[in-house]
Motif scaffolding. Structure first.
Motif, PDB file in Angstrom:
ATOM      1  N   HIS A 197     105.429 -90.695  88.292  1.00 46.50           N
ATOM      2  CA  HIS A 197     105.820 -90.266  86.951  1.00 46.50           C
ATOM      3  C   HIS A 197     107.299 -90.523  86.648  1.00 46.50           C
ATOM      4  O   HIS A 197     107.670 -90.749  85.494  1.00 46.50           O
TER       5      HIS A 197
ATOM      6  N   GLY B 123     110.743 -94.605  86.629  1.00 50.75           N
ATOM      7  CA  GLY B 123     111.642 -95.221  85.657  1.00 50.75           C
ATOM      8  C   GLY B 123     113.079 -94.744  85.771  1.00 50.75           C
ATOM      9  O   GLY B 123     114.003 -95.362  85.231  1.00 50.75           O
TER      10      GLY B 123
ATOM     11  N   GLU C  35     114.896 -92.463  78.217  1.00 49.57           N
ATOM     12  CA  GLU C  35     113.758 -93.375  78.126  1.00 49.57           C
ATOM     13  C   GLU C  35     113.164 -93.727  79.491  1.00 49.57           C
ATOM     14  O   GLU C  35     112.486 -94.744  79.648  1.00 49.57           O
TER      15      GLU C  35
ATOM     16  N   GLU D 153     110.705 -92.473  81.002  1.00 50.39           N
ATOM     17  CA  GLU D 153     109.250 -92.465  81.008  1.00 50.39           C
ATOM     18  C   GLU D 153     108.681 -93.803  80.519  1.00 50.39           C
ATOM     19  O   GLU D 153     107.675 -94.287  81.034  1.00 50.39           O
ATOM     20  N   HIS D 154     109.324 -94.407  79.527  1.00 48.38           N
ATOM     21  CA  HIS D 154     108.865 -95.703  79.018  1.00 48.38           C
ATOM     22  C   HIS D 154     109.222 -96.833  79.983  1.00 48.38           C
ATOM     23  O   HIS D 154     108.405 -97.726  80.236  1.00 48.38           O
ATOM     24  N   ARG D 155     110.431 -96.788  80.529  1.00 44.42           N
ATOM     25  CA  ARG D 155     110.867 -97.837  81.447  1.00 44.42           C
ATOM     26  C   ARG D 155     110.118 -97.779  82.783  1.00 44.42           C
ATOM     27  O   ARG D 155     110.105 -98.755  83.548  1.00 44.42           O
TER      28      ARG D 155
ATOM     29  N   VAL E  17     106.882 -97.488  83.077  1.00 37.77           N
ATOM     30  CA  VAL E  17     105.528 -98.042  82.954  1.00 37.77           C
ATOM     31  C   VAL E  17     105.373 -99.368  83.696  1.00 37.77           C
ATOM     32  O   VAL E  17     104.449 -99.515  84.511  1.00 37.77           O
TER      33      VAL E  17
ATOM     34  N   LEU F 131      99.272 -95.013  83.815  1.00 35.74           N
ATOM     35  CA  LEU F 131     100.328 -95.536  82.953  1.00 35.74           C
ATOM     36  C   LEU F 131     100.515 -94.656  81.717  1.00 35.74           C
ATOM     37  O   LEU F 131     101.646 -94.477  81.242  1.00 35.74           O
TER      38      LEU F 131
ATOM     39  N   LYS G 261     104.085 -92.715  80.914  1.00 32.09           N
ATOM     40  CA  LYS G 261     104.727 -92.898  79.610  1.00 32.09           C
ATOM     41  C   LYS G 261     104.849 -91.600  78.826  1.00 32.09           C
ATOM     42  O   LYS G 261     105.807 -91.416  78.062  1.00 32.09           O
ATOM     43  N   ASN G 262     103.914 -90.670  79.024  1.00 32.03           N
ATOM     44  CA  ASN G 262     103.831 -89.507  78.135  1.00 32.03           C
ATOM     45  C   ASN G 262     103.968 -88.151  78.829  1.00 32.03           C
ATOM     46  O   ASN G 262     103.669 -87.126  78.214  1.00 32.03           O
TER      47      ASN G 262
END
Length: 508
Positions: free
Chosen positions: A275, A278, A296, A298-300, A302, A322, A326-327
């Motif tokens: 989790h 990133g 960011e 969580e997005h990086r 993925v 994934l 991200k979430n």
């Protein structure tokens, strides 16, 4: 064939039969053995096969058989010695003559707690390498320096430590480190097998901690190993660096897999592990406070998580993992601050026109996984932020209690939960933060759970025949989606309002 008949047949032909390995260990630890393995000394392969014609030969390089004993398919091996000849997992010369003793057979076994035998004739424990003492001390030790002859034992050691919650002694850690260069000779399937067993154990963090302690974690788990290098804001993460946090989240996820009705344990555990990967590529420093930031992350994370899953051929859980990577931050703050329609789109996906003839579908949480799987990951991320690892089990129990209280018409107050947390965590500031985090995330979890139950029952509220006559293709799908979306938004407002009022009451 029963066990007495099996033993008598061997003894009458001047042989000896023993129960060996994990079955002996588990029996001494007071747990029911999952598998029973046996070892036979004093017999040739030809004699054994003549005594037990139904035995199915399994080994190509040495005699190992599958044989039904007491109604259970067991593994029976002739005692053997091994000598390393070449590099890798299979580079051994095997000797299995009748004069090989049980002590010699046990000597080749990986750990002292597995190098014990139970004599079927005398009911005596054969323990030449003090395995019982290691069980008493809850420690994992290599039986001999021959441990280094098989690189897979590195991962077996870490996995067994996780399953038993034993620590690995320094000598064995050193042997593991000496095998580092040989680990690349292992197939990814072998590594995967040990990792999965560890993730399903009661203390999965042990697997990664022991690999880190031995200096080999970066061989097959570089995305996890690098997290040791990234410190965190102590206000929100008093537990330490990102690796330490990840390990506490991993153990928390195991707890919630055991206590919540999750559907895909592997997806939950792998999400917990990945989790925060990133954070390795988003480290920054707050310009005023000087504290670490991971904007960011969580997005990086993925694509990093995707590479990890691809390397281990985990295609079946990729979408769920994934999504969680991200979430996983949504449940902390954003879920009750975002507009109701955005919350609905997060849960059920979004279907919108891009122009006159084309539409775009964005997948929502409920299309990717069971709601309890997502809850388990996010609750674990919250619970895994305590400074003292010894307090984690009690914090997990408090979190589960809050979920239970929210599930029914139970009255509770922030003060009552705060008192429970304060009994666990002495630092008042940390206890207050943990209390607020637990209640907030539990509230979001219950809103999502309640909403998810309703969402499954929503149907088109207008005349479906009229819609079918008027629209077709994706336009029809869009019309139906918009109608259901309106109903869901209304329900989301109702559910949110119910739990927000409950929180206000709890604050009194």
């Amino acid at each position: 064939m029963d066990l007495i008949e099996f033993n008598n047949s061997i003894v009458s032909n001047n042989g000896k039969a023993y129960m060996v390995g994990g079955a002996v260990r588990d029996s001494l630890m007071g747990t029911m053995p999952k598998d029973r393995d046996y070892c036979v000394t004093g017999l040739t392969q030809e004699t054994f096969e003549s005594l037990f014609p139904s035995a199915e030969l399994q080994g190509k390089d040495f005699p190992v058989y599958r044989l039904e004993i007491n109604g259970e398919i067991c593994e029976v091996a002739l005692a053997r010695k091994e000598r390393k000849k070449t590099r890798g997992h299979r580079g051994f010369e095997v000797i299995f003559t009748p004069d090989v003793t049980i002590e010699q057979d046990l000597f080749r076994r990986d750990f002292r707690i597995n190098a014990m035998a139970f004599d079927l004739s005398t009911n005596e424990i054969i323990d030449p390498y003090n395995g019982q003492k290691d069980i008493e001390d809850r420690i994992l030790r290599a039986t001999s320096p021959a441990f280094r002859e098989d690189p897979l034992r590195v991962y077996r050691a870490a996995r067994l430590a996780a399953q038993l919650d034993f620590r690995i002694d320094l000598f064995t850690l050193t042997l593991m480190d000496e095998l580092k260069d040989e680990l690349t000779s292992l197939s990814i399937e072998r590594v995967y097998g040990e990792m999965i067993k560890a993730l399903m154990s009661n203390k999965p963090s042990r697997f990664f901690y022991e690999l880190e302690h031995s200096g080999v974690l970066d061989v097959h788990f570089p995305e996890i190993s690098t997290l040791m290098n990234f410190r965190q804001n102590p206000k929100y993460h008093p537990e330490g660096n990102v690796f330490v946090h990840t390990m506490q989240v991993l153990d928390s996820a195991r707890y919630f897999c055991n206590t919540l009705p999750v559907k895909n344990e592997l997806a939950v555990m792998m999400s917990a592990l990945l989790h925060d990967v990133g954070k390795a590529v988003t480290f920054g420093t707050h310009p005023i406070k000087g504290t670490p930031t991971y904007h960011e992350h969580e997005h990086r994370g993925v694509p990093i998580a995707e590479d990890f899953l691809s390397r281990f051929n985990l295609k079946s859980i990729k979408a769920a993992v994934l999504f969680n990577v991200k979430n996983h931050m949504i449940m902390h703050d954003a879920f009750t601050t975002m507009k109701p329609i955005k919350a609905v789109n997060f849960m059920d996906g979004k279907f919108e026109p891009t122009d006159k003839d084309t539409y775009i579908r964005n997948t929502g949480l409920l299309q990717v996984m069971d709601i309890h799987d997502y809850m388990a990951v996010c609750l674990s991320d919250t619970a895994g932020r305590v400074s003292a690892p010894s307090s984690l089990p009690d914090i997990l129990k408090v979190t589960r209690l809050v979920l239970s209280l929210l599930s029914y018409e139970n009255n509770f107050t922030f003060e009552s939960i705060s008192l429970l947390v304060s009994d666990i965590i002495e630092d008042s500031e940390q206890a207050s933060r943990i209390t607020n985090d637990i209640i907030r995330v539990s509230k979001h979890a219950k809103i999502m759970e309640t909403y998810a139950q309703y969402s499954k029952t929503v149907t088109y509220s207008k005349d479906i025949a009229e819609a079918l006559n008027k629209y077709e293709g994706e336009k029809l799908g869009y019309i139906i989606h918009k109608d259901k979306q309106q109903q869901r938004v209304s329900h989301m407002k109702t559910v949110r309002g119910f739990y927000l009022n409950k929180m206000k009451e709890a604050e009194l």
